[in-house]
Design a protein around this motif. Structure first.
Motif, mmCIF file in Angstrom:
data_model
loop_
_atom_site.group_PDB
_atom_site.id
_atom_site.type_symbol
_atom_site.label_atom_id
_atom_site.label_comp_id
_atom_site.label_asym_id
_atom_site.label_seq_id
_atom_site.Cartn_x
_atom_site.Cartn_y
_atom_site.Cartn_z
ATOM 1 N N ALA A 1 0.718 -1.319 0.014
ATOM 2 C CA ALA A 1 0.138 0.157 0.056
ATOM 3 C C ALA A 1 0.817 1.335 -0.012
ATOM 4 C CB ALA A 1 -1.045 0.109 1.139
ATOM 5 N N SER A 2 2.250 1.182 0.227
ATOM 6 C CA SER A 2 2.968 2.154 0.290
ATOM 7 C C SER A 2 3.128 2.971 -1.157
ATOM 8 C CB SER A 2 4.254 1.986 0.986
ATOM 9 O OG SER A 2 5.366 2.897 0.638
ATOM 10 N N PRO A 3 2.843 4.361 -1.234
ATOM 11 C CA PRO A 3 3.070 5.143 -2.081
ATOM 12 C C PRO A 3 4.535 5.167 -2.614
ATOM 13 C CG PRO A 3 2.069 6.589 -0.656
ATOM 14 C CD PRO A 3 2.518 5.249 0.144
ATOM 15 N N GLU B 1 4.065 4.486 -6.495
ATOM 16 C CA GLU B 1 4.105 5.627 -7.252
ATOM 17 C C GLU B 1 5.593 5.809 -7.759
ATOM 18 O OE1 GLU B 1 1.553 7.555 -8.134
ATOM 19 O OE2 GLU B 1 0.181 6.082 -7.100
ATOM 20 N N THR B 2 6.376 4.741 -7.645
ATOM 21 C CA THR B 2 7.656 5.153 -7.883
ATOM 22 C C THR B 2 7.675 4.745 -9.393
ATOM 23 O OG1 THR B 2 8.718 4.505 -6.077
ATOM 24 C CG2 THR B 2 9.945 4.261 -7.741
ATOM 25 N N GLN B 3 8.332 5.787 -10.330
ATOM 26 C CA GLN B 3 8.670 5.198 -11.567
ATOM 27 C C GLN B 3 9.728 4.881 -12.006
ATOM 28 O OE1 GLN B 3 8.167 9.631 -12.965
ATOM 29 N NE2 GLN B 3 5.825 9.033 -13.633
ATOM 30 N N ASN B 4 9.709 3.844 -12.972
ATOM 31 C CA ASN B 4 11.012 3.110 -13.274
ATOM 32 C C ASN B 4 11.694 3.748 -14.565
ATOM 33 O OD1 ASN B 4 12.591 0.837 -14.760
ATOM 34 N ND2 ASN B 4 12.141 0.043 -12.796
ATOM 35 N N GLU B 5 12.808 4.249 -14.525
ATOM 36 C CA GLU B 5 13.431 4.924 -15.687
ATOM 37 C C GLU B 5 13.580 3.991 -16.751
ATOM 38 O OE1 GLU B 5 17.389 7.674 -16.594
ATOM 39 O OE2 GLU B 5 16.881 7.007 -14.584
ATOM 40 N N PHE B 6 14.269 2.703 -16.655
ATOM 41 C CA PHE B 6 14.507 1.886 -17.471
ATOM 42 C C PHE B 6 13.127 1.367 -18.308
ATOM 43 C CE2 PHE B 6 14.709 -2.338 -19.355
ATOM 44 C CZ PHE B 6 15.784 -2.221 -20.208
ATOM 45 N N PHE B 7 12.171 1.421 -17.510
ATOM 46 C CA PHE B 7 10.860 1.007 -18.334
ATOM 47 C C PHE B 7 9.916 2.102 -18.769
ATOM 48 C CE2 PHE B 7 12.059 -3.122 -16.252
ATOM 49 C CZ PHE B 7 11.928 -4.038 -17.039
ATOM 50 N N GLN C 1 2.692 -0.402 -9.252
ATOM 51 C CA GLN C 1 1.084 -0.170 -9.382
ATOM 52 C C GLN C 1 0.910 -0.956 -10.617
ATOM 53 O OE1 GLN C 1 -0.313 3.640 -10.118
ATOM 54 N NE2 GLN C 1 -1.756 2.869 -11.594
ATOM 55 N N ILE C 2 1.601 -1.338 -11.571
ATOM 56 C CA ILE C 2 1.311 -2.342 -12.602
ATOM 57 C C ILE C 2 1.229 -3.831 -11.995
ATOM 58 C CG2 ILE C 2 2.015 -3.520 -14.618
ATOM 59 C CD1 ILE C 2 3.015 -0.687 -15.333
#
Length: 438
Positions: free
Chosen positions: A356-358, A362-368, A375-376
């Motif tokens: 449940a942790s943001p 909410e963390t964006q993955n630079e490589f992908f 979230q995915i």
């Protein structure tokens, strides 16, 4: 090839031999007769056997808090760790570490004698229910859960676009079957991609086949008796095997699974456009495909999704410092630790608060491409429902699975037709002389 030590045990051949014989503390009690951790029995160091990279600050913070140094007994892969653990249990605990990481596929075998393990105190609400159930034997917790492996498909958006079959996540999802995606529709999409591109669709069908097996409620063994089903009569497995073997005959796979010496080179050479990717594999792909743009993770998975992998930290009862080892296992599986594991290795947490942790979602993955993988994969796990728990795994699951996936590799390599490979697998199974279920 850049394969890190965090490759899961499921990528290596498992032996058929069975064993013959928040950060709040759980309190450090070793259940089932284990010692209580006190200042008087505090050791200078504890050892933990694992094959993954640890978050840099995790072990240091344990040492700072308790004054105990943690030494990782590191293995090159899960299969090596499994062999050492199997031999140690068979010899009364000789050579075992204070804490052992155990992969889901060989969990049942290692727990064949529950008395070999410390019963761990309950930590209510820490894990998703089914993960805690997986880590228990006859109702007693013997393993604290680390990650789970929600299943996804990594695909190269640029390669798909160049072939004219898909340009983004929505069109890729439709290409492999959309909401009705199945393994058949996914493999048929692979045939279309190969025809359009002249390139391989997937790195390895043996890996994809293993993922498909993990969606089955009881692939190889009877949950009631624990006995293997007679493979020759296992129609569900045969049908699935032939579905993948036929696709292998059609040449949609490079036949190079994770762990193969050429896997990293295959990414660098843009040799394939998709990989069946449980959450723990995302970091490994990022390492091996470094510098190759276009990789994304699809929000759609065949047959609704499922789980591949996931591990537990367990404490051998033969250890000299079981109370403190329980504290360490607790510490390594706290929600805070799970967030650190996610950022270090891409492992998706089994801890409710971490999920449940943001900081996960909410963390964006630079490589992908900036995708929010937490979230995915959280959505993929939710969509999988009960299948996320995986099917029944008895003592012989890992060995039989290796046998049948090796059959797919025979077809991929061109050394056998689909039917020849199935006949060979059945013959090898029969030679093992199992007392099979009725």
């Amino acid at each position: 090839m850049r394969i890190s030590k965090r490759i899961a045990a499921t990528v290596a051949a498992a032996a058929l031999t069975t064993v013959a014989i928040t950060s709040c503390s759980a309190g450090g009690n070793g259940g089932g007769g284990g010692e209580v951790a006190t200042e008087d029995n505090k050791p200078d160091k504890l050892t933990v056997a694992a094959w993954m990279d640890f978050p840099p600050e995790l072990l240091a913070s344990f040492e700072k808090k308790y004054g105990i140094k943690v030494v990782v007994d590191s293995f090159p892969d899960g299969a090596s760790a499994q062999t050492v653990l199997r031999n140690g249990l068979a010899s009364g605990g000789a050579g075992l570490s204070d804490v052992h990481l155990i992969e889901l596929d060989w969990w049942t075998e290692m727990m064949a004698v529950p008395e070999d393990w410390v019963e761990l105190p309950e930590i209510p609400g820490r894990w998703v229910d089914w993960k805690e159930k997986q880590g228990s034997v006859d109702g007693a917790i013997t393993g604290y859960g680390t990650d789970i492996g929600p299943l996804g498909i990594a695909y190269n958006e640029e390669m798909m676009a160049a072939a004219g079959v898909a340009t983004d996540d929505d069109s890729f999802a439709q290409f492999i079957g959309g909401d009705a995606a199945s393994w058949k529709s996914f493999l048929d999409a692979g045939r279309k991609y190969v025809a359009a591109s002249g390139n391989y669709f997937i790195d390895s069908l043996s890996s994809a086949f293993q993922a498909a097996i993990n969606l089955m409620p009881a692939a190889f063994e009877d949950p009631e008796s624990g006995k293997p089903y007679n493979l020759a009569d296992n129609a569900e497995i045969k049908d699935l095997f032939m579905t993948f073997a036929d696709a292998a005959e059609d040449g949609i796979s490079a036949g190079i699974p994770i762990g193969h010496a050429d896997w990293g080179a295959g990414f660098q050479n843009r040799q394939w456009a998709t990989v069946v990717t449980p959450a723990w594999m995302t970091g490994i792909i990022a390492d091996n495909a470094a510098g190759i743009p276009g990789w994304r993770v699809s929000s759609t998975f065949p047959d609704g999704g499922g789980n591949w992998g996931g591990s537990f930290f367990a404490v051998p009862a033969s250890g000299k410092h079981t109370g403190w080892a329980v504290k360490l296992a607790d510490y390594l599986t706290s929600p805070d630790a799970a967030v650190q594991w996610f950022h270090e290795t891409g492992q998706f947490p089994s801890q409710v608060d971490a999920i449940a942790s943001p900081d996960i979602a909410e963390t964006q993955n630079e490589f992908f491409g900036g995708q929010k993988l937490g979230q995915i994969y959280g959505d993929l796990a939710a969509a999988a429902g009960d299948a996320a728990a995986g099917g029944y795994r008895g003592e012989n699951f890992a060995g039989i699975q290796t046998l049948v996936t090796d059959g797919i590799r025979q077809v991929e390599s061109g050394s056998a037709t689909a039917q020849q490979a199935w006949d060979s697998v059945v013959s090898q199974f029969d030679a093992l002389g199992f007392d099979t279920a009725d």
